[in-house]
Design a protein around this motif. Structure first.
Motif: not given
Lengths: 274, 259
Positions: B231-259
C-alpha cells in the motif's frame, strides 16, 4: 582454483567468494563452490542458513554484494542481457514457495518456458507436453484453472513442472519436497531419477534426508551463511562429523555410499574446509 | 542533524538516478517491443481495457460536468465585462489545453496508477518477478512495457474523449440557458479552436501517460519483501505522479506561452 580453463572444461556454475548482505544482515559469507556438471548437488542446512540465497545467486536471480558467479567459466555479471536471459532460459528454477503467476492459468504457468524456448510449437503439442509433465508428477487435475484454486502441495507440483518442462541443462530446486505429501514426493523422486539419467546438472537445497540419500552425488553443508563443507557424498558426511545433528545425523546413520570424485569435487573440498 | 540531512539528500539523489535509469530502460525495451517474439500482447490488451475502456464512464461524467460548470460560470460572468464572445475560446482553451489532459491523468493515476503499483508490488513479494527472470523473461519488457504503451495509448484516447464530452456537456447547458442550433454551436467552437490547442492537449496527455506509467511501475518494483510495503508503494505512486504531472503541466504551458 584453476586460473585458466576453457569453456568446455569449465563447470556449469561456480561461485567465487560470494557474499550477500541485506541491510545489516549477512546472508552469505564468502561462499566458494563449484557445482559439477551432469550430477546432483544437494545443499543442506538449517532454516535461515542461506540455502535459498545461495541457489538464487547461482541462478542469477540475486546479485551478490561481493564475489563472482561463473557460468561455464564466464562471469555472469559481464553477460549481455541477451546472454543472461539465454542462461536463465536454459536453466529451470523451482521456488520454495512455488511463485506461480497468479493471473495465469496452470497450463500457461507450466508452458511459459516452452513459449520462450520453442516459440514455434503448436498449442496442441504444448498442451500435451504440459499434461504429460504434470501427470508424471502425479497431478491430474484441470489445467485451465488459476493457481489460487489449487492446494499448496498442488502448486508446488506445478512449480516443479514449470522448472523442468523445457528440459533445461541446469535445474535449481529450492526445497522441492516442501509441502508435498508422501505420494507426491515419490513422484518427484521418479522424476529426479529420470533427470539424473539424462545427465542434467541438478542443484537442490533441502533438509529431506531421503532425497539427499537417494540423489546426492555431491553434498554441501551451510550454516549461518558459511559453506562448511562441499564434496562428494561420503567425503562430505565424513568431514561434517563434528557438525552432526538433526538431518545430517540421520543421513550419516544410513551408511556409506559409493563416492565418485571429480576434478570439481577436489576443487570444492580443497576450498571448503571445516 | 547535518549527517541526517546529508544522508536523506544522498538517498533522494540515488533514488532519482535509479528512477532515471529505470525510465531509460523502459524506453529502450519499448523500442524493441514489437520486434520481439516474447511480447506481452495479452498484458497490453488487458491494460488498454482496464485503463482506457473501463475509465470511459467516469471520464465521461467528469467531462460533461466540467463542461457544464464552465459554461454556467462563463455565461454568468463574461457578459458583466462585455466579453460574451470569449465563451467559446475559454471553453476550448480550458478543456482541450488544461482540464482535459489534467483531469484524465488524475483519473488514470487514481485508478490505474495505484493498480499497477500494487499489482507489481504483490508480484515482487510473491516472487513472481523472480519467476519471470528465472524463465528468461525480462520483467521490464514483459510487464512494464505493455503497461507503459497501454497507459499512454489510453491516456491519448481518453483525453480526446474527455474533450468531446466536455464540449458536449457545455452544449447541453447552453440549450437550457439560450437554446441555439447545434450547427451554430459547432461552428463557433471550430472558429475558436486552433490546431495548437489540440496539439498542446495531446502533448500533455502523452507526457502525463509516460509519467503515470513509469512512476507507478517503478514504485511497484521498489517493494522489497514485505506485503506491508505494497500500500505504501500505491500511495507513493499517486503522490509522485500528481506532483510530476502538475510540474510537467506548468512546464509545457510555460514553454508554449513564453515561446
Amino acid at each position: 582454483m584453476p586460473a585458466e580453463r576453457s569453456e568446455t572444461e569449465a563447470p556449469p556454475v561456480e561461485l567465487i567468494d560470494v557474499t550477500v548482505i541485506n541491510g545489516s544482515y549477512q546472508i552469505l559469507d564468502q561462499v566458494n563452490i563449484v557445482f559439477p556438471a551432469d550430477s546432483c548437488s544437494v545443499i543442506m542446512g538449517t532454516a535461515g542458513s542461506g540455502k535459498s540465497t545461495l541457489l538464487k545467486v547461482a541462478a542469477g536471480l540475486t546479485i551478490p554484494t561481493h564475489g563472482k558467479v561463473l557460468v561455464a567459466g564466464r562471469d555472469l555479471y559481464h553477460f549481455t542481457s541477451r546472454q543472461e536471459q539465454d542462461y536463465q532460459a536454459d536453466s529451470g528454477f523451482v521456488f520454495q514457495d512455488s511463485a506461480l503467476w497468479q493471473d495465469t492459468s496452470i497450463l500457461d504457468n507450466v508452458a511459459m518456458p516452452l513459449y520462450i524456448n520453442q516459440p514455434g510449437k503448436e498449442k496442441k503439442e504444448i498442451y500435451g507436453l504440459v499434461s504429460s509433465c504434470l501427470r508424471r508428477l502425479g497431478y491430474d487435475e484441470e489445467v485451465n484453472v488459476r493457481p489460487v484454486d489449487l492446494s499448496i502441495g498442488e502448486q508446488k507440483l506445478v512449480s516443479i513442472a514449470r522448472g523442468i518442462i523445457h528440459e533445461p541443462s541446469i535445474i535449481f530446486m529450492d526445497d522441492p519436497t516442501g509441502n508435498l505429501d508422501d505420494d507426491a514426493t515419490e513422484h518427484l523422486f521418479e522424476v529426479l531419477g529420470s533427470l539424473k539419467t539424462r545427465k542434467a546438472t541438478i542443484v537442490i537445497t533441502t533438509n529431506n534426508t531421503d532425497l539427499a540419500y537417494k540423489f546426492a552425488d555431491y553434498l554441501g553443508v551451510i550454516k549461518n551463511g558459511k559453506l562448511l563443507a562441499f564434496g562428494c557424498y561420503d567425503e562430505c558426511l565424513a568431514k561434517a562429523e563434528m557438525l552432526l545433528s538433526g538431518s545430517l545425523a540421520r543421513l550419516k546413520s544410513r551408511g556409506q555410499r559409493a563416492c565418485a570424485p571429480t576434478d570439481a569435487s577436489e576443487e570444492n573440498t580443497g576450498r571448503s574446509e571445516l | 542533524m547535518f549527517s541526517a540531512i546529508g544522508s536523506s539528500v544522498r538517498n533522494q539523489i540515488t533514488s532519482l538516478f535509479y528512477g532515471l535509469g529505470f525510465f531509460f530502460q523502459v524506453l529502450k525495451e519499448t523500442s524493441r517491443f514489437f520486434r520481439r517474439k516474447q511480447v506481452g500482447y495479452k498484458v497490453l490488451t488487458m491494460q488498454i481495457l482496464f485503463t482506457g475502456f473501463e475509465a470511459l464512464a467516469v471520464c465521461g461524467i467528469l467531462a460533461v460536468a466540467i463542461g457544464a460548470a464552465l459554461i454556467i460560470i462563463g455565461s454568468s460572468q463574461l457578459p458583466k465585462f462585455g466579453q460574451s464572445q470569449l465563451m467559446y475560446s475559454i471553453l476550448i482553451i480550458v478543456i482541450t489545453r488544461e482540464l482535459g489532459p489534467l483531469l484524465t491523468a488524475f483519473v488514470i493515476t487514481a485508478r490505474s496508477g495505484t493498480a499497477i503499483a500494487t499489482q507489481l508490488g504483490t508480484m515482487v513479494v510473491n516472487h513472481e518477478i523472480e519467476a519471470y527472470i528465472s524463465v528468461g523473461l525480462n520483467p521490464i519488457s514483459y510487464l512494464v512495457v505493455p503497461r507503459f504503451i497501454g497507459m499512454v495509448v489510453s491516456m491519448l484516447v481518453l483525453t480526446v474523449y474527455f474533450n468531446l464530452f466536455g464540449l458536449l456537456g457545455s452544449f447541453i447547458v447552453v440549450q437550457l440557458i439560450r437554446p441555439i442550433p447545434i450547427q451554430e454551436y459547432l461552428v463557433e467552437l471550430l472558429r475558436a479552436m486552433r490546431v495548437s490547442d489540440i496539439l498542446s492537449g495531446m502533448l500533455k496527455a502523452l507526457i502525463f501517460g509516460v509519467i503515470v506509467s513509469v512512476v507507478s511501475s517503478y514504485q511497484g518494483f521498489s517493494v522489497n519483501r514485505a506485503s506491508t510495503e505494497i500500500p505504501v508503494a500505491g500511495i507513493k505512486a499517486v503522490g509522485q505522479s500528481f506532483v510530476l504531472i502538475i510540474l510537467a503541466d506548468v512546464f509545457v504551458t510555460l514553454v508554449q506561452y513564453a515561446g
